[in-house]
Scaffold this motif. Sequence first.
Motif, PDB file in Angstrom:
ATOM      1  N   CYS A 204       0.865  -1.174   0.000  1.00  0.00           N
ATOM      2  CA  CYS A 204       0.000   0.000   0.000  1.00  0.00           C
ATOM      3  C   CYS A 204       0.903   1.226   0.000  1.00  0.00           C
ATOM      4  O   CYS A 204       1.994   1.197   0.574  1.00  0.00           O
ATOM      5  CB  CYS A 204      -0.888  -0.005   1.243  1.00  0.00           C
ATOM      6  N   TYR A 206      -0.260   4.259   1.078  1.00  0.00           N
ATOM      7  CA  TYR A 206      -0.681   5.192   2.138  1.00  0.00           C
ATOM      8  C   TYR A 206       0.125   4.916   3.401  1.00  0.00           C
ATOM      9  O   TYR A 206       0.955   3.994   3.435  1.00  0.00           O
ATOM     10  CB  TYR A 206      -2.189   5.056   2.387  1.00  0.00           C
ATOM     11  N   ASP A 207      -0.118   5.686   4.455  1.00  0.00           N
ATOM     12  CA  ASP A 207       0.663   5.479   5.678  1.00  0.00           C
ATOM     13  C   ASP A 207      -0.182   5.721   6.923  1.00  0.00           C
ATOM     14  O   ASP A 207       0.210   6.471   7.819  1.00  0.00           O
ATOM     15  CB  ASP A 207       1.923   6.354   5.687  1.00  0.00           C
ATOM     16  N   CYS A 208      -1.338   5.076   6.974  1.00  0.00           N
ATOM     17  CA  CYS A 208      -2.210   5.226   8.149  1.00  0.00           C
ATOM     18  C   CYS A 208      -1.406   4.875   9.399  1.00  0.00           C
ATOM     19  O   CYS A 208      -0.652   3.889   9.409  1.00  0.00           O
ATOM     20  CB  CYS A 208      -3.419   4.305   8.015  1.00  0.00           C
ATOM     21  N   PHE A 210      -2.032   3.607  12.232  1.00  0.00           N
ATOM     22  CA  PHE A 210      -2.318   2.408  13.022  1.00  0.00           C
ATOM     23  C   PHE A 210      -1.909   1.136  12.305  1.00  0.00           C
ATOM     24  O   PHE A 210      -1.974   0.051  12.877  1.00  0.00           O
ATOM     25  CB  PHE A 210      -3.825   2.341  13.313  1.00  0.00           C
ATOM     26  N   CYS A 211      -1.497   1.239  11.047  1.00  0.00           N
ATOM     27  CA  CYS A 211      -1.325   0.048  10.212  1.00  0.00           C
ATOM     28  C   CYS A 211       0.140  -0.382  10.218  1.00  0.00           C
ATOM     29  O   CYS A 211       1.047   0.442  10.117  1.00  0.00           O
ATOM     30  CB  CYS A 211      -1.784   0.367   8.790  1.00  0.00           C
ATOM     31  N   ILE A 213       1.610  -2.110   7.964  1.00  0.00           N
ATOM     32  CA  ILE A 213       2.081  -2.514   6.640  1.00  0.00           C
ATOM     33  C   ILE A 213       3.326  -1.744   6.192  1.00  0.00           C
ATOM     34  O   ILE A 213       4.238  -2.301   5.573  1.00  0.00           O
ATOM     35  CB  ILE A 213       0.925  -2.406   5.611  1.00  0.00           C
ATOM     36  N   ASP A 249      -3.641  -5.911   0.639  1.00  0.00           N
ATOM     37  CA  ASP A 249      -3.594  -4.805   1.587  1.00  0.00           C
ATOM     38  C   ASP A 249      -4.508  -3.678   1.122  1.00  0.00           C
ATOM     39  O   ASP A 249      -5.260  -3.111   1.894  1.00  0.00           O
ATOM     40  CB  ASP A 249      -2.149  -4.315   1.739  1.00  0.00           C
ATOM     41  N   ASN A 250      -4.452  -3.356  -0.168  1.00  0.00           N
ATOM     42  CA  ASN A 250      -5.307  -2.276  -0.671  1.00  0.00           C
ATOM     43  C   ASN A 250      -5.514  -2.414  -2.179  1.00  0.00           C
ATOM     44  O   ASN A 250      -4.856  -1.739  -2.972  1.00  0.00           O
ATOM     45  CB  ASN A 250      -4.687  -0.913  -0.349  1.00  0.00           C
ATOM     46  N   LYS A 323      -7.002   9.023   2.484  1.00  0.00           N
ATOM     47  CA  LYS A 323      -7.670   7.874   1.860  1.00  0.00           C
ATOM     48  C   LYS A 323      -9.184   7.926   2.030  1.00  0.00           C
ATOM     49  O   LYS A 323      -9.907   7.135   1.433  1.00  0.00           O
ATOM     50  CB  LYS A 323      -7.117   6.558   2.407  1.00  0.00           C
TER      51      LYS A 323
END
Length: 514
Positions: A204, A206-208, A210-211, A213, A249-250, A323
């Motif tokens: 993915c 993105y860079d949330c 809480f994740c 990944i 993942d996305n 996102k």
Amino acid sequence: MRVLLLSMPDSFEHTPSLTMRMPNGALASLAGNAGPGHAVAIADLILAQQSVVPTVERLMREHDPDVVGLSIMTFQRRTALRLIQLIRRIKPGVTVVAGGYDPSLAPEAYACGSSGIDYLVRGEGERTFRELLTALACGVSPAGIAGLSFRAGPGSGFHHGPARHVMRLDDDPGLGLPDRGARVLSGYTFLGRPIDVVETSRGCTYDCSFCSIIEMRGRNFHTFDFTRVLADIADARGRGARAIFIVDDNITLNVARFEALCQAIIDAGLHDIHYIVQAMTSSIASHGATLAPLMKRAGFRYVFLGIENVLDEDLAFLRASAKNAQREGGRRVGNATMQAIEVLHRHGLAVVGGIIVGNPDDTRESIEANLEFARRYVDWPYIQHPTPYPGTPMTADFVKRNLIVNDRLEEYDGTTAVVRTAHLDADEIEYMRWRAERWMKVRHMPSALRAYPGFVLRNAPKMLAHTFRGSSWRSILGLESERDVFRRYKARRAAEREYVPDTLTPALAGTAKS
Ligand code: B12
Ligand code: SF4
């Protein structure tokens, strides 16, 4: 080599054994890429939660493995370490390898020699594990294999070999298909349909916060070609799967590709399967008009939407604003959630609402606003509490604000509140979620009945009993408070977590804060 691969028995509240039991996709992929000459067996221990110890004892006897590999998430760490003690007692000389998110992101928690682990595989595992098996089979030192951590001597800490680059997935030779035939336990189910998992991409961009990944593999997105994806789905179907969870993942990072995949599934006649997928609200809102009808025709039923939160301040904390942004002409014009839900509903797709409540500045009102949203708009709630997994930016934020109140990692399952907010204690946050969510689940029963009539008719009493665990006749008659029911529910969850008794040396240190 004879290899036994295990996934851990620990599960969480939103995946009851009656309705949802999925295989671990990593293990079948490792088995399919182990290399020639090895006999690999896979046991997903979620299928044997009531009898973990006898099941592992039997598997060790029947398969007499040279190598045991364990796939471990953070909340499964304690069980994994206990299991390793059991495995070592049965066969002291066996080689033990740990992989997955927790060993990759918190390798120090496994370093102690008494943990019984010989090797850690960090990050993507197929190539590293294959090279390790080759080295062990040939009797050469595996030191230096990229992605592998090894011990220089018995009892010493780990030396970490260089990191392994993530695979592009379109490399030649590419990854072999998962070996589902290696599985030795049965009972995978989604509302009565045999279920399997399939990957079409990894990663993915993105860079949330809480994740896990990004810490696990960096920000990137790589895809399998459709020939492989369709062969994978056909393989799962050929082995009986009638539902497939796409574990990407996305997948919605490339909507044009996802649309083409739906069409390819239809063209290949694989649309009689029920598909479940995770999606970003922004992609669905922007492209739902063309994507959602295609998804419906391809067999998609449930879409897990990463809503995360309906309040802007919370989205900012979760780093999930981008996102969830609704865009027009490239400009951000608001939140995409409502539009995404609306377009999915219009095309007959059910929304599993992924929402996170209990963020640092949450008040009773802000949590209630999210619960009310879920009540009104999502079909099936998947509401969680922010959980400080190793290495995530969110963990650093919670540590900095001193809000982590529980470091018992086995409770880091997402539905146990282990952090407080500036305004509410953890128990109160969890109580609010738990109390509201049960009734949301009941409200989904009629549509589950329409979609899966045989299963729901046969199992409705058990489904309700699970949803209302902790209730009693006294509570139904109003002679006991909801708080009493909540306490009983928590006690049952705590008892359930003892999948492997702690009768062996507990070398079980480490917290997510480290
Ligand atoms: C699909 C998925 C699910 C599905 C599970 C379907 C299934 N049975 O596989 C569902 C939705 C049910 C689910 C539930 C949960 N999940 Co989940 N899930 C994912 C997701 C999206 C993809 C995982 C996957 O299958 N990837 C594909 C495989 C091939 O890759 P992989 O698992 O990484 O495995 C590779 C390596 O890790 C390594 N490897 C793995 N195991 C082993 C073992 C050995 C021996 C070796 C050598 C190597 C190795 O090699 C593999 C191949 O390269 C990830 C990531 C994300 N973006 O959110 C989260 C993720 C794994 N889930 C996570 C969590 C916490 C959960 C839950 C507790 C709920 C929650 N709080 O989010 C529950 C628990 C499930 C349960 N047992 O009850 C966390 C784990 C974090 C951590 N540090 O432990 C992740 C990373 C998401 C996050 N929060 O960041 N999940
Ligand atoms: S969009 Fe999903 S996979 Fe990507 S970083 Fe955020 S939560 Fe993780």
